[in-house]
Design a protein around this motif. Structure first.
Motif, PDB file in Angstrom:
ATOM      1  N   PRO A 102      24.151  45.164  58.057  1.00 11.19           N
ATOM      2  CA  PRO A 102      25.031  45.241  56.889  1.00 11.19           C
ATOM      3  C   PRO A 102      24.326  44.830  55.596  1.00 11.19           C
ATOM      4  O   PRO A 102      23.483  43.927  55.605  1.00 11.19           O
ATOM      5  CB  PRO A 102      26.152  44.253  57.215  1.00 11.19           C
ATOM      6  CG  PRO A 102      25.554  43.299  58.197  1.00 11.19           C
ATOM      7  CD  PRO A 102      24.547  44.087  58.990  1.00 11.19           C
ATOM      8  N   ILE A 103      24.691  45.483  54.514  1.00 12.58           N
ATOM      9  CA  ILE A 103      24.263  44.992  53.210  1.00 12.58           C
ATOM     10  C   ILE A 103      25.241  43.882  52.808  1.00 12.58           C
ATOM     11  O   ILE A 103      26.350  43.794  53.333  1.00 12.58           O
ATOM     12  CB  ILE A 103      24.206  46.107  52.143  1.00 12.58           C
ATOM     13  CG1 ILE A 103      25.592  46.745  51.901  1.00 12.58           C
ATOM     14  CG2 ILE A 103      23.197  47.173  52.533  1.00 12.58           C
ATOM     15  CD1 ILE A 103      25.655  47.592  50.628  1.00 12.58           C
ATOM     16  N   ASP A 114      31.876  48.229  47.394  1.00 10.58           N
ATOM     17  CA  ASP A 114      32.370  48.615  48.721  1.00 10.58           C
ATOM     18  C   ASP A 114      32.759  50.090  48.756  1.00 10.58           C
ATOM     19  O   ASP A 114      32.689  50.727  49.809  1.00 10.58           O
ATOM     20  CB  ASP A 114      33.510  47.700  49.200  1.00 10.58           C
ATOM     21  CG  ASP A 114      34.657  47.615  48.222  1.00 10.58           C
ATOM     22  OD1 ASP A 114      34.468  47.945  47.046  1.00 10.58           O
ATOM     23  OD2 ASP A 114      35.759  47.215  48.639  1.00 10.58           O
ATOM     24  N   VAL A 115      33.121  50.648  47.602  1.00  9.12           N
ATOM     25  CA  VAL A 115      33.442  52.079  47.558  1.00  9.12           C
ATOM     26  C   VAL A 115      32.189  52.909  47.872  1.00  9.12           C
ATOM     27  O   VAL A 115      32.223  53.847  48.670  1.00  9.12           O
ATOM     28  CB  VAL A 115      34.036  52.460  46.184  1.00  9.12           C
ATOM     29  CG1 VAL A 115      34.205  53.972  46.052  1.00  9.12           C
ATOM     30  CG2 VAL A 115      35.386  51.766  45.976  1.00  9.12           C
ATOM     31  N   TRP A 116      31.044  52.535  47.255  1.00  8.75           N
ATOM     32  CA  TRP A 116      29.799  53.258  47.568  1.00  8.75           C
ATOM     33  C   TRP A 116      29.407  53.080  49.035  1.00  8.75           C
ATOM     34  O   TRP A 116      28.971  54.027  49.683  1.00  8.75           O
ATOM     35  CB  TRP A 116      28.644  52.780  46.669  1.00  8.75           C
ATOM     36  CG  TRP A 116      28.760  53.248  45.259  1.00  8.75           C
ATOM     37  CD1 TRP A 116      29.083  54.509  44.843  1.00  8.75           C
ATOM     38  CD2 TRP A 116      28.565  52.472  44.069  1.00  8.75           C
ATOM     39  NE1 TRP A 116      29.097  54.557  43.471  1.00  8.75           N
ATOM     40  CE2 TRP A 116      28.777  53.332  42.964  1.00  8.75           C
ATOM     41  CE3 TRP A 116      28.220  51.142  43.815  1.00  8.75           C
ATOM     42  CZ2 TRP A 116      28.660  52.901  41.646  1.00  8.75           C
ATOM     43  CZ3 TRP A 116      28.098  50.719  42.513  1.00  8.75           C
ATOM     44  CH2 TRP A 116      28.323  51.588  41.438  1.00  8.75           C
ATOM     45  N   TYR A 124      28.627  46.866  55.640  1.00 11.31           N
ATOM     46  CA  TYR A 124      28.511  45.804  54.635  1.00 11.31           C
ATOM     47  C   TYR A 124      29.327  44.581  55.032  1.00 11.31           C
ATOM     48  O   TYR A 124      30.289  44.682  55.784  1.00 11.31           O
ATOM     49  CB  TYR A 124      28.948  46.299  53.257  1.00 11.31           C
ATOM     50  CG  TYR A 124      30.396  46.748  53.160  1.00 11.31           C
ATOM     51  CD1 TYR A 124      30.759  48.043  53.536  1.00 11.31           C
ATOM     52  CD2 TYR A 124      31.405  45.898  52.679  1.00 11.31           C
ATOM     53  CE1 TYR A 124      32.072  48.471  53.449  1.00 11.31           C
ATOM     54  CE2 TYR A 124      32.721  46.323  52.589  1.00 11.31           C
ATOM     55  CZ  TYR A 124      33.057  47.609  52.968  1.00 11.31           C
ATOM     56  OH  TYR A 124      34.355  48.032  52.886  1.00 11.31           O
ATOM     57  N   GLU A 125      28.904  43.434  54.516  1.00 11.14           N
ATOM     58  CA  GLU A 125      29.676  42.189  54.653  1.00 11.14           C
ATOM     59  C   GLU A 125      29.768  41.556  53.282  1.00 11.14           C
ATOM     60  O   GLU A 125      28.874  41.709  52.466  1.00 11.14           O
ATOM     61  CB  GLU A 125      28.989  41.244  55.647  1.00 11.14           C
ATOM     62  CG  GLU A 125      29.181  41.704  57.087  1.00 11.14           C
ATOM     63  CD  GLU A 125      28.486  40.786  58.089  1.00 11.14           C
ATOM     64  OE1 GLU A 125      28.240  39.595  57.776  1.00 11.14           O
ATOM     65  OE2 GLU A 125      28.169  41.288  59.182  1.00 11.14           O
ATOM     66  N   ARG A 126      30.876  40.830  53.075  1.00 14.30           N
ATOM     67  CA  ARG A 126      31.119  40.247  51.761  1.00 14.30           C
ATOM     68  C   ARG A 126      31.277  38.735  51.851  1.00 14.30           C
ATOM     69  O   ARG A 126      32.399  38.239  51.993  1.00 14.30           O
ATOM     70  CB  ARG A 126      32.376  40.861  51.158  1.00 14.30           C
ATOM     71  CG  ARG A 126      32.213  42.330  50.855  1.00 14.30           C
ATOM     72  CD  ARG A 126      33.454  42.939  50.281  1.00 14.30           C
ATOM     73  NE  ARG A 126      34.464  43.126  51.316  1.00 14.30           N
ATOM     74  CZ  ARG A 126      35.535  43.911  51.177  1.00 14.30           C
ATOM     75  NH1 ARG A 126      35.743  44.536  50.038  1.00 14.30           N
ATOM     76  NH2 ARG A 126      36.398  44.040  52.152  1.00 14.30           N
ATOM     77  N   PRO A 127      30.177  38.014  51.781  1.00 14.62           N
ATOM     78  CA  PRO A 127      30.297  36.545  51.828  1.00 14.62           C
ATOM     79  C   PRO A 127      31.210  36.064  50.694  1.00 14.62           C
ATOM     80  O   PRO A 127      31.047  36.482  49.549  1.00 14.62           O
ATOM     81  CB  PRO A 127      28.859  36.057  51.606  1.00 14.62           C
ATOM     82  CG  PRO A 127      27.988  37.231  51.943  1.00 14.62           C
ATOM     83  CD  PRO A 127      28.785  38.445  51.612  1.00 14.62           C
ATOM     84  N   PRO A 128      32.188  35.215  51.031  1.00 11.24           N
ATOM     85  CA  PRO A 128      33.126  34.767  49.989  1.00 11.24           C
ATOM     86  C   PRO A 128      32.474  33.869  48.939  1.00 11.24           C
ATOM     87  O   PRO A 128      31.592  33.060  49.253  1.00 11.24           O
ATOM     88  CB  PRO A 128      34.186  33.996  50.764  1.00 11.24           C
ATOM     89  CG  PRO A 128      33.622  33.727  52.119  1.00 11.24           C
ATOM     90  CD  PRO A 128      32.514  34.698  52.372  1.00 11.24           C
ATOM     91  N   LEU A 129      32.906  34.016  47.705  1.00 12.72           N
ATOM     92  CA  LEU A 129      32.517  33.060  46.660  1.00 12.72           C
ATOM     93  C   LEU A 129      33.054  31.699  47.059  1.00 12.72           C
ATOM     94  O   LEU A 129      34.044  31.594  47.787  1.00 12.72           O
ATOM     95  CB  LEU A 129      33.138  33.482  45.317  1.00 12.72           C
ATOM     96  CG  LEU A 129      32.740  34.841  44.753  1.00 12.72           C
ATOM     97  CD1 LEU A 129      33.393  35.041  43.380  1.00 12.72           C
ATOM     98  CD2 LEU A 129      31.228  34.977  44.641  1.00 12.72           C
ATOM     99  N   ASP A 130      32.431  30.630  46.560  1.00 14.00           N
ATOM    100  CA  ASP A 130      32.949  29.291  46.887  1.00 14.00           C
ATOM    101  C   ASP A 130      34.239  29.032  46.094  1.00 14.00           C
ATOM    102  O   ASP A 130      34.724  29.913  45.369  1.00 14.00           O
ATOM    103  CB  ASP A 130      31.869  28.221  46.680  1.00 14.00           C
ATOM    104  CG  ASP A 130      31.554  27.967  45.211  1.00 14.00           C
ATOM    105  OD1 ASP A 130      32.335  28.400  44.323  1.00 14.00           O
ATOM    106  OD2 ASP A 130      30.522  27.334  44.945  1.00 14.00           O
ATOM    107  N   SER A 131      34.784  27.845  46.241  1.00 12.62           N
ATOM    108  CA  SER A 131      36.097  27.570  45.645  1.00 12.62           C
ATOM    109  C   SER A 131      36.058  27.586  44.113  1.00 12.62           C
ATOM    110  O   SER A 131      37.082  27.739  43.455  1.00 12.62           O
ATOM    111  CB  SER A 131      36.630  26.231  46.136  1.00 12.62           C
ATOM    112  OG  SER A 131      35.698  25.222  45.776  1.00 12.62           O
TER     113      SER A 131
END
Lengths: 354, 354
Positions: A102-103, A114-116, A124-131
């Motif tokens: 995954p990118i 994510d659309v592309w 793809y994976e989307r690491p969450p932003l921190d708080s």
């Protein structure tokens, strides 16, 4: 469903911000520049020879590539241009992200990534932003198919420092790391200085924001010559002539007028800092934006309510009805007058309704 | 090879014709129109408001789509526009050709088709043209993933009649049949009249040839609303804003001036027919072109030799060093004066060298 529909690529497209066009509206919803392009752009367009348009434009867009190369002190072979940074990023995804791994890009970011990935069937994976809505470097120090980091991030406006970006780039020599610097000119530090050290780095920028040319569709990527060579081959496999005569002329003139560029940037930065003070005074909380927008939330008034109230008053800002950010407004920085009108409206509205 | 190179999409790009720009050259190598765009185009460009360029253009390109819909008597929802017909065709390949069965197009044709198929990893087969360089209908009446037929074909210039095209479209209801009509305005019969009968038909045209706007990069597709809907969704998944302000203004004006359009077309057709007579007189054999070029061969002088001799005289034509067609020259139709100079050169050269 008709028989022919089964082989159609079904996609969930990106939703661009509204493009209302009403007299006297205040348009702060798509991060456009409130100032016109450099005077040379007007002149170049007026002098455009219509007869020349019967011929194909230069497929290599040399006049524009040369102007960018000169400006950034790189070679022509290090510069790729496209129809806005969306075109440049789409071609980069297609060219560089062909791994089965995954990118990676943040969960809250430019919603085209994510659309592309979906369009080109890139995992793809989307690491969450921190708080605090910050990108965590360690999330990107792992096996992956590539990385896209917008810096400053959108819609948060937060900048990631160069040392942390370098850690990500150095930590992933096997894949391409794209730094999407659409908003870098508004006070951020570009990763361009890292190019001599890392051949897996691609820096993408645009004329749409800082150079007041959203309407001309010009974006570019700078990287090492091999990387740019691959990108050009993919482009020549998709559409040889992407940049029309008007875009070539306008873009070249915009790059050449550095004094005008710096002057408008400074005005926008000053207005942004003034707007921050005013929003603070009205009780908004917001992140420390280094871009031409502010991502702000009010503790007492829901963002969606404010969004609708502003729209009624012909003031357009952007509201994303998405998890984690659905109590924020993304407010583009307009002229002093426009931001003054916004603040007066908010002051009045919050005073009456709280 | 660097570690990051293994996930790069390697492509063999399309090679566009040379774009020399020398004073007094005669450029007959890329099928450009020898006449300038309609006068309204010049005016629209001169009146372009540079300040408006700081804003994004209309992502739906409505002004241009509306002009095309009005001109062809279809709805707005039946029209898709892109950055030249190359962009339109590339997006169509990506959107519609997702079968595991091969798509079909002729062995001798526009050399971008196999490049797009390779780029998007679409399987394809190329049924050979017959010995007279004609497309055989029966080769396309078989299971496949889609069909692309250029009509007239390039570089041969030969038109396929509508009844045979209809046989192909009717015979393949499960897949999309694209008729690429880049050269249709120069005397061919468009497949647009078949649209009400076949929902698997997509007709693609361009402003680059008959409307003298190669330099503005404008192409379009017309089909049923569902088909165009899918194409638009793919476009909004790739680049929301493809058409810049100048292209929208220029394209709209070019469509509106039908009298100018018909006048320049007739001049080109007349010059083509005159050129055919002259080439015949000089001993050339050629196919019955319905396009703005002639694909010609001389029995006594190799095409490559003529190509080089013409180039020395600053007359550029196109030579394809490919099997079956490497003894032909593709000669674009220029002005009467330009074609006169070409014929005089050939007459002199063949007289001296045969």
């Amino acid at each position: 469903m008709a028989a022919w529909e089964k082989n159609v690529r079904k996609t969930i497209p990106y939703t661009p911000g509204e493009q209302p066009d009403r007299p006297n509206m205040i348009k702060l919803n798509t991060n456009e520049n409130p100032y016109p392009p450099a005077p040379g752009v007007t002149k170049a367009l007026q002098e455009l020879d219509a007869d020349r348009l019967r011929r194909y434009p230069d497929p290599a867009a040399r006049v524009l590539v040369q102007a960018l190369a000169d400006y950034y002190g790189v070679t022509n072979q290090q510069v790729f241009v496209g129809v806005g940074s969306d075109d440049v990023l789409a071609m980069s995804f297609l060219t560089f992200f062909n791994s089965e791994k995954p990118i990676l890009f943040p969960d809250i970011t430019y919603s085209f990534y994510d659309v592309w990935a979906e369009l080109f069937r890139i995992p793809y994976e989307r690491p969450p932003l921190d708080s605090e809505f910050k990108i965590r470097t360690k999330d990107y120090l792992r096996e992956c198919g590539g990385i896209v980091i917008p810096n400053p991030n959108a819609p948060t406006g937060i900048e990631k420092n160069l040392a942390e970006l370098e850690e990500m780039i150095a930590g992933n020599p096997e894949v391409i790391v794209i730094i999407d610097e659409a908003y870098i000119d508004f006070g951020g530090t570009s990763a361009l200085s890292l190019l001599p050290k890392y051949e897996n780095l691609l820096v993408v920028q645009t004329f749409s924001k800082s150079r007041s040319l959203a309407g001309m569709r010009i974006g570019y990527a700078i990287g090492n010559e091999r990387l740019i060579g691959y990108l050009n081959e993919a482009k020549y496999s998709f559409n040889s002539y992407t940049m029309n005569g008007a875009a070539l002329a306008a873009g070249t003139e915009a790059i050449k007028d550095d004094a005008y560029f710096r002057e408008t940037l400074q005005k926008i930065i000053n207005t942004r800092e003034w707007t921050k003070q005013e929003l603070h005074r009205l009780g908004f909380s917001f992140l420390d934006s280094k871009s031409n927008f502010i991502f702000a939330s009010h503790p007492k008034c829901p963002a969606e309510e404010l969004f609708q109230a502003l729209k009624q008053a012909d003031i357009y800002v952007r509201f994303f009805n998405k998890p984690r950010i659905n109590n924020y407004l993304r407010i583009s920085i307009g002229t002093e007058q426009e931001m003054g009108a916004l603040i007066r409206f908010l002051e009045h509205y919050l005073g009456e309704n709280l």
